[in-house]
Design a protein around this motif. Structure first.
Motif, PDB file in Angstrom:
ATOM      1  N   MET A 355       0.706  -1.089  -0.033  1.00 28.32           N
ATOM      2  CA  MET A 355       0.062  -0.192  -0.149  1.00 28.32           C
ATOM      3  C   MET A 355       0.724   1.182   0.125  1.00 28.32           C
ATOM      4  O   MET A 355       0.645   2.100  -0.629  1.00 28.32           O
ATOM      5  CB  MET A 355      -0.813  -0.104   1.261  1.00 28.32           C
ATOM      6  N   ASN A 356       1.950   1.216   0.677  1.00 35.52           N
ATOM      7  CA  ASN A 356       2.958   2.311   0.792  1.00 35.52           C
ATOM      8  C   ASN A 356       3.671   2.635  -0.536  1.00 35.52           C
ATOM      9  O   ASN A 356       3.654   3.932  -1.002  1.00 35.52           O
ATOM     10  CB  ASN A 356       4.027   1.865   1.931  1.00 35.52           C
ATOM     11  N   LEU A 357       3.798   1.558  -1.353  1.00 35.14           N
ATOM     12  CA  LEU A 357       4.346   1.682  -2.676  1.00 35.14           C
ATOM     13  C   LEU A 357       3.461   2.126  -3.838  1.00 35.14           C
ATOM     14  O   LEU A 357       3.699   2.604  -4.745  1.00 35.14           O
ATOM     15  CB  LEU A 357       5.025   0.458  -3.074  1.00 35.14           C
ATOM     16  N   LEU A 358       2.227   2.299  -3.518  1.00 33.14           N
ATOM     17  CA  LEU A 358       1.039   2.490  -4.281  1.00 33.14           C
ATOM     18  C   LEU A 358       0.773   4.074  -3.926  1.00 33.14           C
ATOM     19  O   LEU A 358      -0.320   4.578  -4.618  1.00 33.14           O
ATOM     20  CB  LEU A 358      -0.100   1.895  -4.216  1.00 33.14           C
ATOM     21  N   LYS A 425     -11.240  -5.666  -1.112  1.00 35.67           N
ATOM     22  CA  LYS A 425     -11.873  -4.433  -1.336  1.00 35.67           C
ATOM     23  C   LYS A 425     -11.753  -3.793   0.433  1.00 35.67           C
ATOM     24  O   LYS A 425     -12.075  -3.896   1.298  1.00 35.67           O
ATOM     25  CB  LYS A 425     -13.121  -4.846  -1.696  1.00 35.67           C
ATOM     26  N   LEU A 426     -11.342  -2.215  -0.074  1.00 32.88           N
ATOM     27  CA  LEU A 426     -11.075  -1.345   1.085  1.00 32.88           C
ATOM     28  C   LEU A 426     -11.949  -0.170   1.239  1.00 32.88           C
ATOM     29  O   LEU A 426     -12.117   0.415  -0.106  1.00 32.88           O
ATOM     30  CB  LEU A 426      -9.507  -1.100   1.184  1.00 32.88           C
ATOM     31  N   LEU A 427     -12.318   0.318   2.158  1.00 30.31           N
ATOM     32  CA  LEU A 427     -13.164   1.441   2.559  1.00 30.31           C
ATOM     33  C   LEU A 427     -12.224   2.539   2.938  1.00 30.31           C
ATOM     34  O   LEU A 427     -11.413   2.181   4.126  1.00 30.31           O
ATOM     35  CB  LEU A 427     -14.199   1.329   3.543  1.00 30.31           C
ATOM     36  N   PHE A 428     -11.946   3.624   2.241  1.00 33.64           N
ATOM     37  CA  PHE A 428     -10.900   4.706   2.569  1.00 33.64           C
ATOM     38  C   PHE A 428     -11.748   6.068   2.574  1.00 33.64           C
ATOM     39  O   PHE A 428     -12.340   6.503   1.981  1.00 33.64           O
ATOM     40  CB  PHE A 428     -10.005   4.718   1.143  1.00 33.64           C
ATOM     41  N   GLN A 429     -11.699   6.259   3.774  1.00 36.74           N
ATOM     42  CA  GLN A 429     -12.382   7.537   4.424  1.00 36.74           C
ATOM     43  C   GLN A 429     -11.414   8.759   4.592  1.00 36.74           C
ATOM     44  O   GLN A 429     -10.282   8.665   5.073  1.00 36.74           O
ATOM     45  CB  GLN A 429     -13.320   7.189   5.540  1.00 36.74           C
ATOM     46  N   ILE A 443      -4.479   7.767  -5.025  1.00 33.36           N
ATOM     47  CA  ILE A 443      -4.321   6.470  -4.507  1.00 33.36           C
ATOM     48  C   ILE A 443      -5.191   5.474  -4.869  1.00 33.36           C
ATOM     49  O   ILE A 443      -4.841   4.359  -5.131  1.00 33.36           O
ATOM     50  CB  ILE A 443      -4.248   6.646  -2.863  1.00 33.36           C
ATOM     51  N   LYS A 444      -6.460   5.933  -5.239  1.00 39.75           N
ATOM     52  CA  LYS A 444      -7.423   4.683  -5.665  1.00 39.75           C
ATOM     53  C   LYS A 444      -6.962   4.364  -7.097  1.00 39.75           C
ATOM     54  O   LYS A 444      -6.954   2.993  -7.298  1.00 39.75           O
ATOM     55  CB  LYS A 444      -8.814   5.285  -5.723  1.00 39.75           C
ATOM     56  N   GLN A 445      -6.666   5.382  -7.687  1.00 40.13           N
ATOM     57  CA  GLN A 445      -6.269   4.719  -9.378  1.00 40.13           C
ATOM     58  C   GLN A 445      -4.929   4.015  -9.390  1.00 40.13           C
ATOM     59  O   GLN A 445      -4.825   3.205  -9.964  1.00 40.13           O
ATOM     60  CB  GLN A 445      -5.835   5.972 -10.042  1.00 40.13           C
ATOM     61  N   ILE A 452      -6.485  -3.967  -6.137  1.00 36.08           N
ATOM     62  CA  ILE A 452      -6.916  -3.413  -5.002  1.00 36.08           C
ATOM     63  C   ILE A 452      -8.261  -2.524  -5.399  1.00 36.08           C
ATOM     64  O   ILE A 452      -8.000  -1.447  -5.796  1.00 36.08           O
ATOM     65  CB  ILE A 452      -6.017  -2.687  -3.929  1.00 36.08           C
ATOM     66  N   GLU A 453      -9.471  -2.880  -4.802  1.00 36.04           N
ATOM     67  CA  GLU A 453     -10.696  -2.291  -4.939  1.00 36.04           C
ATOM     68  C   GLU A 453     -10.883  -1.351  -3.997  1.00 36.04           C
ATOM     69  O   GLU A 453     -10.904  -1.658  -2.841  1.00 36.04           O
ATOM     70  CB  GLU A 453     -11.852  -3.191  -5.368  1.00 36.04           C
ATOM     71  N   ILE A 454     -10.999   0.030  -4.209  1.00 38.74           N
ATOM     72  CA  ILE A 454     -11.014   0.930  -3.017  1.00 38.74           C
ATOM     73  C   ILE A 454     -12.295   1.433  -3.140  1.00 38.74           C
ATOM     74  O   ILE A 454     -12.762   2.214  -4.203  1.00 38.74           O
ATOM     75  CB  ILE A 454      -9.977   1.984  -2.996  1.00 38.74           C
TER      76      ILE A 454
END
Length: 595
Positions: A355-358, A425-429, A443-445, A452-454
């Protein structure tokens, strides 16, 4: 920068409109050294003394109305319950600590008669005690005297678990005893290098015993003064409408001479950062706009209106993403994100590293923050001796994909990864704000390219940063997989800042989500490093311990994005000294207006 621009900056430092720290940072950005910047100021009559000496008014009052705009509206006025910065700032209008942090990261007295030191005998050589003496003659807004009894009460009030104060970590590990009516001694059961936590800065507000003692402990939330404060500050309470407006008037009995300058103060809440910037920089409707989290290109356009200026001050503020270590989809004993659960993805360090690398930090800095932020890989970004040189960041989707493969998350027919029957699949708020929504989109793109689906969620700032324990959308509840926000290291020392990663500070239903560890990350090695730093009196060894702790946190949980400046909109003639190491309103008594 030509000579005219340079002289303009020096003039702003002399008038108190720009801190020495901000001047040095701007000069350093041109490739010049900090000592050279200091010499420039000295040659132009700017001493290295406290900038509060720049205050010009010869008498209190006469300044008319001071209009402040906080686009995240405050919801309470008790600093010990203030989860969000908006509530801390609103409370600082009325309540004061013994000392504050100036722009250079030095302690300066507020309610204290002097700063304790080895030289004046107030700081014990063994690190086990510090003695504070209150300025004589200070009174509460209702006329009663400030005494040592109020300090002892504040300590007992904040440390009591039943009070559920957000500042409890600053008072829990010490004992405060009265020496005389104006003196207290803070005792530690072990050598304590960071002795200036309790009673200092944004966690240090002194509370009136005579008003709060009937509401101590379990009754703490019932105190009328939570919404109608009686403090020692430069302004007295007039009106508060939670989520809307705070009104105050000049305190005629304020303990500093010729202060405050303004007759009335209004803090208006609501709206958004762009409209707040416009109201100061373009229309001149307000004198000051807080926290202009706005793309720098937009700020530059608004500045051309000539009604105000953008003031940039770097301290310890960090914009970051937290990874939830608990499972927000499972409810245990009526609590989501319970410590009794584990996150299906983020308990694996490889997924966290992926995730850090994305995260494309360089693009976030270049296209969103500009002069108002610096891409960073560190949680601690100052003072300099605490900044790690061991970390780095990179944008590498290919490596992220490889790490996810190694972790056993395989791509399905639709390109989304799954493991043990659970899709990634992650919820990002985060809160509603244009730069944050743009950062979410970046980050989502990138995450989609790694399988990873955000799902993005944006919450109104006044809700997201609310202290309401019953609201599931506040950031301490963290009922999502990832969340993004910023907090400010409002002390020039990482001791309190690092509490957000220690195990015993986890935000839970039991403590009304008042714990500082929002991600509920628990790591015994980090806890040990933190505990060791709490007793290490050698400043070099202590800094090394905090650097190791920083490196551990950023490798497993927190994803730093940008070292953010404190960005404010300031009316053209407003003199508003600020510090990146304390609240924006820490030096409110020094604010005035040029003729």
């Amino acid at each position: 920068m030509d000579e005219r621009d340079l002289r303009g900056l020096i003039g702003r430092v002399k008038s108190g409109q720009l801190s020495r720290r901000a001047f040095v940072q701007r000069i350093a950005a041109l490739g010049l050294t900090a000592p050279l910047a200091g010499l420039m100021l000295a040659d132009n009559g700017v001493a290295a003394a406290d900038l509060r000496t720049a205050y010009k008014p010869a008498k209190a009052g006469g300044g008319g109305a001071l209009k402040l705009l906080w686009w995240q509206a405050p919801t309470l006025l008790n600093p010990h319950f203030a989860v969000g910065t908006k509530d801390q700032e609103a409370s600082r209008i009325f309540y004061e600590p013994l000392a504050a942090w100036d722009a250079e990261g030095n302690l300066v007295p507020v309610l204290a008669a002097a700063i304790p030191s080895r030289e004046n005998g107030a700081l014990a050589a063994d690190g086990r005690s510090v003695t504070w003496t209150i300025k004589p003659g200070v009174t509460w807004h209702d006329g009663k005297p400030l005494t040592a009894d109020d300090l002892v009460f504040t300590w007992d009030y904040a440390r009591d678990p039943a009070t559920a104060a957000v500042t409890t970590g600053s008072y829990r590990d010490c004992k405060v005893e009265k020496v005389d009516d104006l003196t207290v001694r803070v005792l530690f059961d072990k050598p304590t290098p960071y002795w200036c936590d309790a009673f200092v800065g944004n966690v240090g507000a002194i509370m009136p015993k005579h008003l709060f003692s009937p509401y101590a402990g379990a009754k703490s939330r019932d105190a009328p003064q939570n919404l109608a404060p009686v403090g020692t500050g430069p302004y007295r309470f007039v009106e508060f409408r939670p989520g809307d407006i705070v009104r105050a008037e000049r305190n005629p009995s304020y303990h500093l001479p010729n202060r405050p300058y303004f007759d009335t103060l209004e803090m208006k809440g609501g709206g958004d950062a762009v409209s707040a910037a416009r109201a100061v920089l373009q229309t001149g409707e307000y004198d000051y706009a807080w926290n202009l989290l706005v793309e720098d290109e937009v700020l530059k356009r608004l500045e051309t209106g000539g009604k105000g200026r953008v003031d940039v001050v770097f301290g310890g503020k960090l914009e970051f993403v937290l990874l939830n270590t608990t499972d927000p989809t499972v409810e245990v004993d009526g609590e989501k994100s319970s410590l009794k659960t584990k996150h299906p993805a983020f308990t694996d360090p490889k997924v966290c590293q992926a995730m850090n690398l994305l995260i494309d930090r360089k693009s976030i800095q270049d296209y969103i923050y500009g002069r108002t932020g610096r891409a960073t890989a560190n949680s601690v970004n100052g003072p300099e001796r605490f900044v790690s040189r061991n970390t780095s960041f990179a944008f590498d989707p290919a490596r992220a994909n490889a790490l996810l493969d190694e972790a056993g998350w395989t791509k399905g027919p639709d390109g989304i990864r799954a493991k043990d029957g659970r899709r990634l699949k992650l919820l990002f708020q985060t809160s509603i704000n244009a730069p944050r929504q743009k950062t979410q989109a970046i980050i989502k793109q990138a995450a989609s390219k790694a399988g990873i689906e955000i799902e993005l969620k944006s919450v109104t700032g006044s809700v997201f940063f609310s202290s309401d324990a019953a609201n599931p959308d506040t950031f301490p509840h963290f009922y999502a997989d990832m969340e993004m926000y910023a907090i400010n290291m409002t002390q020039a020392d990482p001791a309190t800042w690092m509490l957000q990663y220690v195990s015993w500070e986890a935000a839970t239903k039991e403590n009304k989500w008042q714990g500082r560890n929002i991600a509920r990350w628990r790591n015994t090695e980090f806890d040990a490093l933190y505990n060791a730093a709490q007793t290490e009196l050698d400043p070099v060894k202590r800094a090394a311990l905090f650097i190791k702790a920083n490196d551990l946190a950023v490798s497993q949980n927190v994803l730093p994005l940008v070292h953010r400046a404190e960005v404010s909109g300031v009316a053209a003639k407003l003199v508003a000294p600020r510090s990146g190491w304390d609240n924006d309103l820490a030096f409110l008594p020094e604010w005035s207006r040029d003729a």
